[in-house]
Design a protein around this motif. Structure first.
Motif, PDB file in Angstrom:
ATOM      1  N   SER A   1      29.597   8.508  -9.977  1.00 32.94           N
ATOM      2  CA  SER A   1      30.801   9.330  -9.815  1.00 32.94           C
ATOM      3  C   SER A   1      31.514   8.987  -8.508  1.00 32.94           C
ATOM      4  O   SER A   1      30.923   8.346  -7.622  1.00 32.94           O
ATOM      5  N   PRO A   2      32.758   9.430  -8.362  1.00 32.61           N
ATOM      6  CA  PRO A   2      33.402   9.331  -7.045  1.00 32.61           C
ATOM      7  C   PRO A   2      32.618  10.151  -6.022  1.00 32.61           C
ATOM      8  O   PRO A   2      31.867  11.071  -6.367  1.00 32.61           O
ATOM      9  N   THR A   3      32.783   9.846  -4.754  1.00 34.73           N
ATOM     10  CA  THR A   3      32.065  10.545  -3.705  1.00 34.73           C
ATOM     11  C   THR A   3      32.505  12.010  -3.617  1.00 34.73           C
ATOM     12  O   THR A   3      33.696  12.317  -3.699  1.00 34.73           O
ATOM     13  N   CYS A   4      31.501  12.915  -3.468  1.00 33.96           N
ATOM     14  CA  CYS A   4      31.749  14.354  -3.329  1.00 33.96           C
ATOM     15  C   CYS A   4      31.596  14.740  -1.866  1.00 33.96           C
ATOM     16  O   CYS A   4      30.547  14.479  -1.260  1.00 33.96           O
ATOM     17  N   SER A   5      32.617  15.372  -1.292  1.00 37.57           N
ATOM     18  CA  SER A   5      32.554  15.810   0.105  1.00 37.57           C
ATOM     19  C   SER A   5      32.281  17.299   0.222  1.00 37.57           C
ATOM     20  O   SER A   5      31.877  17.776   1.290  1.00 37.57           O
ATOM     21  N   ALA A   6      32.522  18.061  -0.844  1.00 41.35           N
ATOM     22  CA  ALA A   6      32.295  19.513  -0.838  1.00 41.35           C
ATOM     23  C   ALA A   6      31.377  19.866  -1.994  1.00 41.35           C
ATOM     24  O   ALA A   6      31.381  19.202  -3.038  1.00 41.35           O
ATOM     25  N   ARG A   7      30.609  20.940  -1.808  1.00 43.53           N
ATOM     26  CA  ARG A   7      29.646  21.312  -2.838  1.00 43.53           C
ATOM     27  C   ARG A   7      30.323  21.728  -4.132  1.00 43.53           C
ATOM     28  O   ARG A   7      29.759  21.574  -5.218  1.00 43.53           O
ATOM     29  N   ALA A   8      31.521  22.234  -4.059  1.00 39.70           N
ATOM     30  CA  ALA A   8      32.225  22.661  -5.262  1.00 39.70           C
ATOM     31  C   ALA A   8      32.646  21.484  -6.129  1.00 39.70           C
ATOM     32  O   ALA A   8      33.017  21.667  -7.296  1.00 39.70           O
ATOM     33  N   GLU A   9      32.575  20.246  -5.588  1.00 40.97           N
ATOM     34  CA  GLU A   9      33.015  19.085  -6.342  1.00 40.97           C
ATOM     35  C   GLU A   9      31.932  18.514  -7.261  1.00 40.97           C
ATOM     36  O   GLU A   9      32.223  17.700  -8.143  1.00 40.97           O
ATOM     37  N   TYR A  10      30.694  18.944  -7.059  1.00 40.84           N
ATOM     38  CA  TYR A  10      29.594  18.327  -7.802  1.00 40.84           C
ATOM     39  C   TYR A  10      29.651  18.585  -9.306  1.00 40.84           C
ATOM     40  O   TYR A  10      29.370  17.659 -10.098  1.00 40.84           O
ATOM     41  N   PRO A  11      29.934  19.794  -9.816  1.00 42.75           N
ATOM     42  CA  PRO A  11      29.972  19.996 -11.268  1.00 42.75           C
ATOM     43  C   PRO A  11      30.923  19.045 -11.971  1.00 42.75           C
ATOM     44  O   PRO A  11      30.593  18.449 -12.999  1.00 42.75           O
ATOM     45  N   ALA A  12      32.167  18.907 -11.429  1.00 43.49           N
ATOM     46  CA  ALA A  12      33.124  18.006 -12.057  1.00 43.49           C
ATOM     47  C   ALA A  12      32.665  16.553 -11.955  1.00 43.49           C
ATOM     48  O   ALA A  12      32.834  15.758 -12.899  1.00 43.49           O
ATOM     49  N   ALA A  13      32.071  16.189 -10.814  1.00 43.89           N
ATOM     50  CA  ALA A  13      31.599  14.814 -10.639  1.00 43.89           C
ATOM     51  C   ALA A  13      30.499  14.494 -11.656  1.00 43.89           C
ATOM     52  O   ALA A  13      30.464  13.400 -12.246  1.00 43.89           O
ATOM     53  N   TYR A  14      29.608  15.474 -11.867  1.00 36.07           N
ATOM     54  CA  TYR A  14      28.552  15.268 -12.852  1.00 36.07           C
ATOM     55  C   TYR A  14      29.137  15.139 -14.256  1.00 36.07           C
ATOM     56  O   TYR A  14      28.737  14.264 -15.037  1.00 36.07           O
ATOM     57  N   ARG A  15      30.094  16.021 -14.609  1.00 36.73           N
ATOM     58  CA  ARG A  15      30.681  15.967 -15.941  1.00 36.73           C
ATOM     59  C   ARG A  15      31.316  14.599 -16.196  1.00 36.73           C
ATOM     60  O   ARG A  15      31.172  14.023 -17.277  1.00 36.73           O
TER      61      ARG A  15
END
Length: 580
Positions: free
Chosen positions: A436-450
Motif C-alpha cells: 500500500s502507499p505509506t500511512c502517516s496517521a493511524r486513521a489511514e490504515y483501514p483504507a490502505a489495507y482495503r
C-alpha cells in the motif's frame, strides 16, 4: 653301544630337541607340523610324509603338514578325497582313519597287492608311492591326528621301525597339543587385551560424553540460545558450525573456527532440528579431513536436542509476541476507536513506533488457497530477523504485515525479499505481495489495507504473481482508491447488465468475449486464440454484444466506458466489505 648306534641316537635326540624347541619358541602350528613330517622323513629315510589332523567338525582328516608331498596331491586329498572319520556301513575306511580310531599303527607293505587299499590305489599311483604307514598322534591317550609316511617301493615296516615312529608320534602329539594350548592362550590374551582396550575406549567416550553433556546443558540452563549451542559445538568439535532457519534457510548462528570464511563446503555434515515432525532448523558442521568420531557424533546429536529446546523456548516467547502483534495489526486495520486508544502503547512494548510511517503488505497464494501455516511462519521468521522489524498477522486467506517505511521504497524491497524467500522454500508456489502507499496517521490504515487487499486479490484473480503496487495497476489502482464504491458498482452493473442477463439466460460468454477483446487490443484473432474458439465465433459474439449494448465497439467513447465498467467489476470482485 656301537658308534653307529650312538650316532643314530644323537640324530634322534637332536630331532626331538628340534621339535621341543619349535614348541617353546613358539612356532606356528603349520610350521610345526611341516617340521614333524620332515623329521620323520629324514630320520627314517622315507620319500615323503604327511601329518593329518581332524577338521573343525571332526568328520574327516586333512593334511595340515607335509614333506615331499606335492601341492596338487595335498589339495586333491583335502578337497576331493579327505579321509572320512565317520564312514557309512558300505564305505571302506582308509588306513589313516583306522589308525586314528584304533590308536594303533596301520601298515601297507604294498599298495598294489593289499586288497583293502584298492579304493585309494589311484591316489597312490598319482603321488608315486607303493607302501605307507599311518601312526596315530596321541596326547594323554587321545588321538589328535596321524603321521603318514610313504615309500616309492614296497616295504615291510618292522617292529623296531614302528617303535621309533610311535616314539616320534608321541613327541609330535604332545607338541601339537602344547602348540594348540599356546594358540588358545594367545587368543585369550588377545581377546582380553582387546576387551580391556574397548573398556578403556568406552570409559574415555563416557568421560568425553559427560563433558559434552555438561557443556551443552550449561548452554541450555543459561539460556544461551541457538548461538550459544553453535559456539559450544564448534568448541567441542574444533570445526565451523552454522545453524539456519528452515524452510527459509536464513542464518541463525555461524561460528567459524578456521578463519572468517570457515571451511567452505568441505566435508559438510548436516543434522535436522525438529519440533515434533516439523523441521525448524538445520545444523551444519564443516571442515577437517575425517568423518565425525563417535563422541563427536554424539555431541552433534545432543546439540540438536538442546537447539530444539532453545528454539522451542524462543518460539514460546515469540508466540506471545506474535499474538500481541496480530491484535495490534487487526485493531489498526479495523479502525476501532476503543482499540486505537491503546494500540500505540501495545506496539511500543513490542519495540514498534506507530508514529513512524508504515506501509501495509498483503501476502496471498493462489486463488482459493487458504493461508497456510507455512506462509505465516515464513513471514513471521522474516519479520523477526529483518531490520527494522514488521508486525505480522494472518487474516483469512492472507497474511498482513505492517512495515516501517524509512523511505518510500523500503516496504517494496522487503516485499520482494519476502516473496523470494517463500519461493526458495517452495519453488512451485504462486505468491503475490501487494504494497500500500505509506500511512502517516493511524486513521489511514483501514483504507490502505482495503486497497492492498484489493490489489493482491486482483493479481490472484488474473492468475499473476509478483510484487504489486497501486501505481502499477493503472485504472484498477485508481478505482481501488475510491472510498465510496456504491456509485462504482451502480455504473458497472448498468453498463454490463445486458451482457450478463443474456449470458445467464442463454449460457453464452458475451461478457468474457468483450473483456478478452479489449484486453487483446481489439484483435479478433488474439481473442479467438485466448478463448479457444474460431475467429468467426468471436465476430458473431461481438456483433450480438453491440446489439445488446446499443453501441459500436469501434466507438472510442463506448470502448472507454466498457473498459472502466469491466475494471470496476474486477475491483468490486477483489474487494470485500470487511476483514475475513
Amino acid at each position: 653301544m656301537t658308534a653307529a648306534e650312538h650316532a643314530d641316537l644323537q640324530r634322534w635326540l637332536a630331532a626331538t630337541a628340534a621339535i621341543a624347541s619349535a614348541v617353546n619358541r613358539p612356532t606356528a602350528l603349520p610350521a610345526l607340523l611341516d617340521l614333524v613330517a620332515r623329521t620323520a622323513s629324514e630320520l627314517m629315510g622315507y620319500d615323503f610324509c604327511g601329518v593329518l589332523l581332524p577338521d573343525a567338525h571332526g568328520r574327516c582328516l586333512l593334511i595340515e603338514g607335509s614333506f615331499g608331498l606335492s601341492t596338487d596331491y595335498v589339495r586333491q586329498v583335502n578337497e576331493r578325497n579327505p579321509v572320512t572319520l565317520r564312514p557309512s556301513a558300505q564305505e571302506p575306511q582308509a588306513p589313516s582313519g583306522r589308525a586314528y580310531h584304533s590308536r594303533e599303527p596301520v601298515r601297507i607293505a604294498d599298495t598294489f597287492a593289499d586288497e583293502d587299499f584298492l579304493p585309494w590305489g589311484g591316489v597312490a599311483r598319482e603321488q608315486g608311492y607303493r607302501s605307507m604307514i599311518s601312526v596315530p598322534l596321541l596326547s594323554s591317550g587321545e588321538a589328535v591326528g596321524t603321521l603318514n609316511c610313504y615309500r616309492r617301493q614296497p616295504h615291510e615296516y618292522g617292529a623296531r621301525e614302528v617303535e621309533l615312529l610311535e616314539m616320534l608320534a608321541d613327541q609330535a602329539g604332545v607338541a601339537i597339543t602344547t602348540a594348540r594350548l599356546r594358540d588358545r592362550e594367545a587368543a585369550t590374551i588377545a581377546d582380553l587385551r582387546s576387551s580391556n582396550a574397548s573398556l578403556e575406549e568406552q570409559q574415555e567416550l563416557h568421560r568425553q560424553g559427560t563433558r559434552v553433556h555438561e557443556q551443552l546443558t550449561t548452554v541450555a540452563l543459561r539460556g544461551g540460545g541457538v548461538a550459544g549451542v553453535a559456539r559450544a559445538l564448534a568448541d567441542l568439535l574444533d570445526r565451523s558450525v552454522s545453524v539456519t532457519d528452515e524452510p527459509g534457510g536464513e542464518p541463525l548462528a555461524t561460528i567459524g573456527v578456521h578463519g572468517p570464511d570457515g571451511d567452505g563446503d568441505i566435508d559438510v555434515v548436516e543434522a535436522p532440528v525438529r519440533l515434533g515432525s516439523v523441521e525448524v532448523a538445520r545444523i551444519r558442521v564443516r571442515g577437517a579431513d575425517r568423518p565425525l568420531a563417535p563422541v563427536e557424533q554424539r555431541a552433534l546429536e545432543q546439540a540438536v536436542t538442546v537447539c530444539a529446546l532453545e528454539l522451542l523456548r524462543e518460539r514460546t516467547a515469540l508466540e506471545a509476541e506474535w499474538r500481541v502483534s496480530g491484535e495490534v495489526v487487526t485493531d489498526l486495520l479495523t479502525g476501532s476507536a476503543s482499540a486505537l486508544q491503546t494500540v500505540g502503547e501495545r506496539a511500543a512494548r513490542l519495540g514498534h513506533d506507530l508514529d513512524r510511517p508504515h506501509a501495509v503488505l498483503v501476502l496471498a497464494g493462489r486463488t482459493g488457497e487458504p493461508a497456510t501455516d507455512h506462509l505465516l511462519s515464513v513471514a513471521r521468521g522474516y519479520a523477526a530477523t529483518a531490520t527494522p522489524r514488521g508486525l505480522v498477522t494472518g487474516l483469512g486467506t492472507q497474511v498482513v504485515l505492517l512495515w516501517p517505511a524509512t523511505d518510500p521504497e523500503e516496504p517494496r524491497r522487503h516485499a520482494d525479499r519476502l516473496r523470494r524467500l517463500l519461493l526458495r522454500a517452495r519453488p512451485d508456489a504462486s505468491v503475490s505481495v501487494a504494497v500500500s502507499p505509506t500511512c502517516s496517521a493511524r486513521a489511514e490504515y483501514p483504507a490502505a489495507y482495503r486497497r492492498a487487499r484489493g490489489a493482491v486479490e486482483l493479481a490472484r484473480l488474473r492468475g499473476t504473481d509478483g510484487v504489486v503496487t497501486l501505481d502499477r495497476l493503472g485504472v484498477h489502482g485508481l478505482l481501488l482508491q475510491l472510498e465510496d464504491v456504491s456509485q462504482l458498482a451502480a455504473f458497472a452493473d448498468s453498463r454490463l447488465r445486458p451482457l450478463r442477463a443474456h449470458d445467464e439466460a442463454r449460457g453464452s460468454a458475451l461478457e468474457a468475449t468483450v473483456r478478452a477483446y479489449l484486453h487483446h487490443d481489439l484483435s479478433t484473432a488474439a481473442t479467438a486464440a485466448a478463448l479457444f474458439v474460431h475467429p468467426n465465433t468471436v465476430g458473431l459474439r461481438l456483433r450480438r454484444a453491440e446489439e445488446l449494448l446499443g453501441c459500436s465497439l469501434t466507438s472510442v467513447r463506448a470502448l472507454v466506458e466498457l473498459q472502466v465498467a469491466l475494471s470496476a467489476s474486477e475491483v468490486l470482485e477483489a474487494q470485500t466489505p470487511s476483514l475475513r
